[in-house]
Each structure stands twice: as C-alpha cells, then as structure tokens.
Design a protein around this motif. Structure first.
Motif, PDB file in Angstrom:
ATOM      1  N   SER A 189     -55.713 -12.789 129.555  1.00  0.00           N
ATOM      2  CA  SER A 189     -56.611 -11.679 129.281  1.00  0.00           C
ATOM      3  C   SER A 189     -55.814 -10.385 129.274  1.00  0.00           C
ATOM      4  CB  SER A 189     -57.698 -11.628 130.360  1.00  0.00           C
ATOM      5  OG  SER A 189     -58.507 -10.503 130.190  1.00  0.00           O
ATOM      6  N   ARG A 190     -56.032  -9.572 128.246  1.00  0.00           N
ATOM      7  CA  ARG A 190     -55.320  -8.298 128.151  1.00  0.00           C
ATOM      8  C   ARG A 190     -56.326  -7.170 127.995  1.00  0.00           C
ATOM      9  NH1 ARG A 190     -50.898  -6.643 123.561  1.00  0.00           N
ATOM     10  NH2 ARG A 190     -50.422  -4.595 124.424  1.00  0.00           N
ATOM     11  N   ARG A 191     -56.263  -6.202 128.886  1.00  0.00           N
ATOM     12  CA  ARG A 191     -57.177  -5.055 128.848  1.00  0.00           C
ATOM     13  C   ARG A 191     -56.673  -4.068 127.789  1.00  0.00           C
ATOM     14  NH1 ARG A 191     -60.870  -2.102 132.499  1.00  0.00           N
ATOM     15  NH2 ARG A 191     -60.459   0.112 132.235  1.00  0.00           N
ATOM     16  N   MET A 192     -57.561  -3.745 126.845  1.00  0.00           N
ATOM     17  CA  MET A 192     -57.205  -2.840 125.763  1.00  0.00           C
ATOM     18  C   MET A 192     -58.343  -1.858 125.511  1.00  0.00           C
ATOM     19  SD  MET A 192     -55.195  -5.203 122.974  1.00  0.00           S
ATOM     20  CE  MET A 192     -56.457  -6.393 122.675  1.00  0.00           C
ATOM     21  N   TRP A 193     -58.013  -0.759 124.856  1.00  0.00           N
ATOM     22  CA  TRP A 193     -58.988   0.255 124.464  1.00  0.00           C
ATOM     23  C   TRP A 193     -59.482  -0.085 123.063  1.00  0.00           C
ATOM     24  CZ3 TRP A 193     -61.607   3.997 126.785  1.00  0.00           C
ATOM     25  CH2 TRP A 193     -62.210   4.982 126.012  1.00  0.00           C
ATOM     26  N   PHE A 194     -60.790  -0.234 122.899  1.00  0.00           N
ATOM     27  CA  PHE A 194     -61.371  -0.580 121.610  1.00  0.00           C
ATOM     28  C   PHE A 194     -62.152   0.601 121.055  1.00  0.00           C
ATOM     29  CE2 PHE A 194     -60.449  -4.661 123.363  1.00  0.00           C
ATOM     30  CZ  PHE A 194     -60.135  -5.450 122.264  1.00  0.00           C
ATOM     31  N   VAL A 195     -62.069   0.758 119.742  1.00  0.00           N
ATOM     32  CA  VAL A 195     -62.785   1.818 119.037  1.00  0.00           C
ATOM     33  C   VAL A 195     -63.536   1.169 117.876  1.00  0.00           C
ATOM     34  CG1 VAL A 195     -62.600   3.953 117.713  1.00  0.00           C
ATOM     35  CG2 VAL A 195     -61.051   3.536 119.639  1.00  0.00           C
ATOM     36  N   LEU A 196     -64.859   1.283 117.908  1.00  0.00           N
ATOM     37  CA  LEU A 196     -65.692   0.762 116.830  1.00  0.00           C
ATOM     38  C   LEU A 196     -65.973   1.886 115.848  1.00  0.00           C
ATOM     39  CD1 LEU A 196     -67.454  -1.470 115.568  1.00  0.00           C
ATOM     40  CD2 LEU A 196     -69.337  -0.623 116.984  1.00  0.00           C
ATOM     41  N   GLY A 197     -65.580   1.680 114.607  1.00  0.00           N
ATOM     42  CA  GLY A 197     -65.861   2.626 113.535  1.00  0.00           C
ATOM     43  C   GLY A 197     -66.915   2.062 112.603  1.00  0.00           C
ATOM     44  N   GLU A 198     -67.084   2.689 111.464  1.00  0.00           N
ATOM     45  CA  GLU A 198     -68.096   2.257 110.511  1.00  0.00           C
ATOM     46  C   GLU A 198     -67.801   0.883 109.934  1.00  0.00           C
ATOM     47  OE1 GLU A 198     -68.495   5.227 107.512  1.00  0.00           O
ATOM     48  OE2 GLU A 198     -69.294   6.709 108.906  1.00  0.00           O
ATOM     49  N   GLN A 199     -66.510   0.576 109.721  1.00  0.00           N
ATOM     50  CA  GLN A 199     -66.165  -0.660 109.038  1.00  0.00           C
ATOM     51  C   GLN A 199     -65.217  -1.572 109.796  1.00  0.00           C
ATOM     52  OE1 GLN A 199     -65.015  -0.042 104.960  1.00  0.00           O
ATOM     53  NE2 GLN A 199     -66.522   1.561 104.669  1.00  0.00           N
ATOM     54  N   LEU A 232     -63.286  -2.695 113.940  1.00  0.00           N
ATOM     55  CA  LEU A 232     -63.094  -2.590 115.383  1.00  0.00           C
ATOM     56  C   LEU A 232     -61.592  -2.596 115.626  1.00  0.00           C
ATOM     57  CD1 LEU A 232     -64.334  -2.647 118.273  1.00  0.00           C
ATOM     58  CD2 LEU A 232     -64.166  -5.138 118.148  1.00  0.00           C
ATOM     59  N   ASP A 233     -61.065  -1.490 116.143  1.00  0.00           N
ATOM     60  CA  ASP A 233     -59.635  -1.352 116.378  1.00  0.00           C
ATOM     61  C   ASP A 233     -59.331  -1.477 117.858  1.00  0.00           C
ATOM     62  OD1 ASP A 233     -59.033  -0.787 113.660  1.00  0.00           O
ATOM     63  OD2 ASP A 233     -59.623   1.298 113.954  1.00  0.00           O
ATOM     64  N   ALA A 234     -58.154  -2.019 118.172  1.00  0.00           N
ATOM     65  CA  ALA A 234     -57.713  -2.160 119.564  1.00  0.00           C
ATOM     66  C   ALA A 234     -56.394  -1.429 119.763  1.00  0.00           C
ATOM     67  CB  ALA A 234     -57.549  -3.628 119.918  1.00  0.00           C
ATOM     68  N   LEU A 261     -53.059  -1.861 117.817  1.00  0.00           N
ATOM     69  CA  LEU A 261     -52.503  -3.191 118.049  1.00  0.00           C
ATOM     70  C   LEU A 261     -53.118  -4.236 117.131  1.00  0.00           C
ATOM     71  CD1 LEU A 261     -52.409  -3.200 121.953  1.00  0.00           C
ATOM     72  CD2 LEU A 261     -50.533  -2.732 120.364  1.00  0.00           C
ATOM     73  N   THR A 262     -54.423  -4.136 116.908  1.00  0.00           N
ATOM     74  CA  THR A 262     -55.107  -5.111 116.064  1.00  0.00           C
ATOM     75  C   THR A 262     -56.389  -4.509 115.513  1.00  0.00           C
ATOM     76  OG1 THR A 262     -55.961  -7.378 115.975  1.00  0.00           O
ATOM     77  CG2 THR A 262     -56.370  -6.168 117.992  1.00  0.00           C
ATOM     78  N   THR A 263     -56.870  -5.081 114.431  1.00  0.00           N
ATOM     79  CA  THR A 263     -58.093  -4.630 113.784  1.00  0.00           C
ATOM     80  C   THR A 263     -58.917  -5.833 113.363  1.00  0.00           C
ATOM     81  OG1 THR A 263     -57.080  -2.617 112.924  1.00  0.00           O
ATOM     82  CG2 THR A 263     -59.021  -3.385 111.787  1.00  0.00           C
TER      83      THR A 263
END
Length: 158
Positions: A70-80, A82-84, A94-96
């Motif tokens: 398990s890796r704790r990351m900051w996620f940002v949900l946009g219109e199209q 989900l970015d990490a 890191l990932t989308t």
C-alpha cells in the motif's frame, strides 16, 4: 466558516455566492454530501452539467503473489481524470486514470476501499474512512456521468 486541510479535503464550486466561488472551494463533509445530492438531482433535469473536483490522500493498494503493498499518495480528481502524486504540493504526476477508460467502479460495502477497472487493469484505492470512500466514488460517478452526457464517454458505470 474557514476550513483547514485537516478538517476536510472536499471542494465544490459555489457560484451562487459570487464570482470568486465559481472555482471549487473547500467545504465541510456534511455540505459536500448535500451539494453532491443536489447536483445529481440537477443532472437528472436538463440543466447544464457541472463536474466535481476533489483532492486528498488515499492508499494505492497493489496485490502481489504473496503480499499486499500500500502506498499513500495525493489524488486529484478533475473533469476527465484522476491523477496521483507522491504528496500534496508535488508537481510530478505519478499515475493517471482517465475517467473515460473506467469500465467499472466497485465499492467495498464494509471497508474503505474501491476499485476502478479499465481495459489495462484494476486500480484498488483505500480511502481513510468509509464516508471518505463514498465521497470519492460519488465524485467520480458524477464526473463520469457528466462525460457521458457531454458525449465524451460512451459507457456508463453500473
């Protein structure tokens, strides 16, 4: 009321309070739930579609053959999508996960995990609580519905 990052990670646009609130602003958990329900009701009518933005920490859960990482990351949900990111102020993504690529969103009924299934594989995420998981999945579903109604997304989630 001023809300700090420790109190909530929810944000929602509030244009009814003036031009400075057209961009998402921090809202408490109770208000966020009410605003999401109201937004879903509006979407069932013929009003213009509004998407939700949300950000916060979650765990990306990777299951290997004999162990789970398990890796704790900051996620940002946009219109199209989900970015990490590794942390909140990081500029290196890191990932989308593109919302248009999600075939299925499944929630754990007891825990705080949910899964986003795409053709490339499944991403399992664990929120800090079951209510936080519900907020994340509601926001993702809301944005996927907006994409579907705009014609940018062909399938809907079950």
């Amino acid at each position: 009321q001023v809300l700090c990052k420790a109190c909530t990670s929810n944000s929602f646009p509030l244009p009814q309070f003036g031009a400075q609130f057209e961009r998402p602003v921090r809202v408490c958990d109770d208000c966020y739930g009410t605003l999401c329900k109201d937004e879903m009701k509006k979407r069932n009518q013929t009003l213009p579609i509004q998407t939700m933005q949300k950000s916060g920490y979650m765990h990306d859960v990777r299951k290997k053959l004999f162990f789970t990482r398990s890796r704790r990351m900051w996620f940002v949900l946009g219109e199209q999508q989900l970015d990490a990111y590794s942390q909140a102020r990081s500029s290196k993504r890191l990932t989308t996960v593109k919302l248009g690529d999600i075939l299925r969103l499944s929630e754990s009924k007891l825990g705080s995990t949910f899964a986003l299934s795409t053709r490339k594989g499944t991403t399992v995420l664990r929120a800090d609580s079951a209510s936080d998981r519900e907020q994340w999945t509601r926001a993702i579903q809301c944005n996927m519905s907006a994409l579907a109604q705009s014609g940018l997304l062909q399938q809907t989630i079950p």
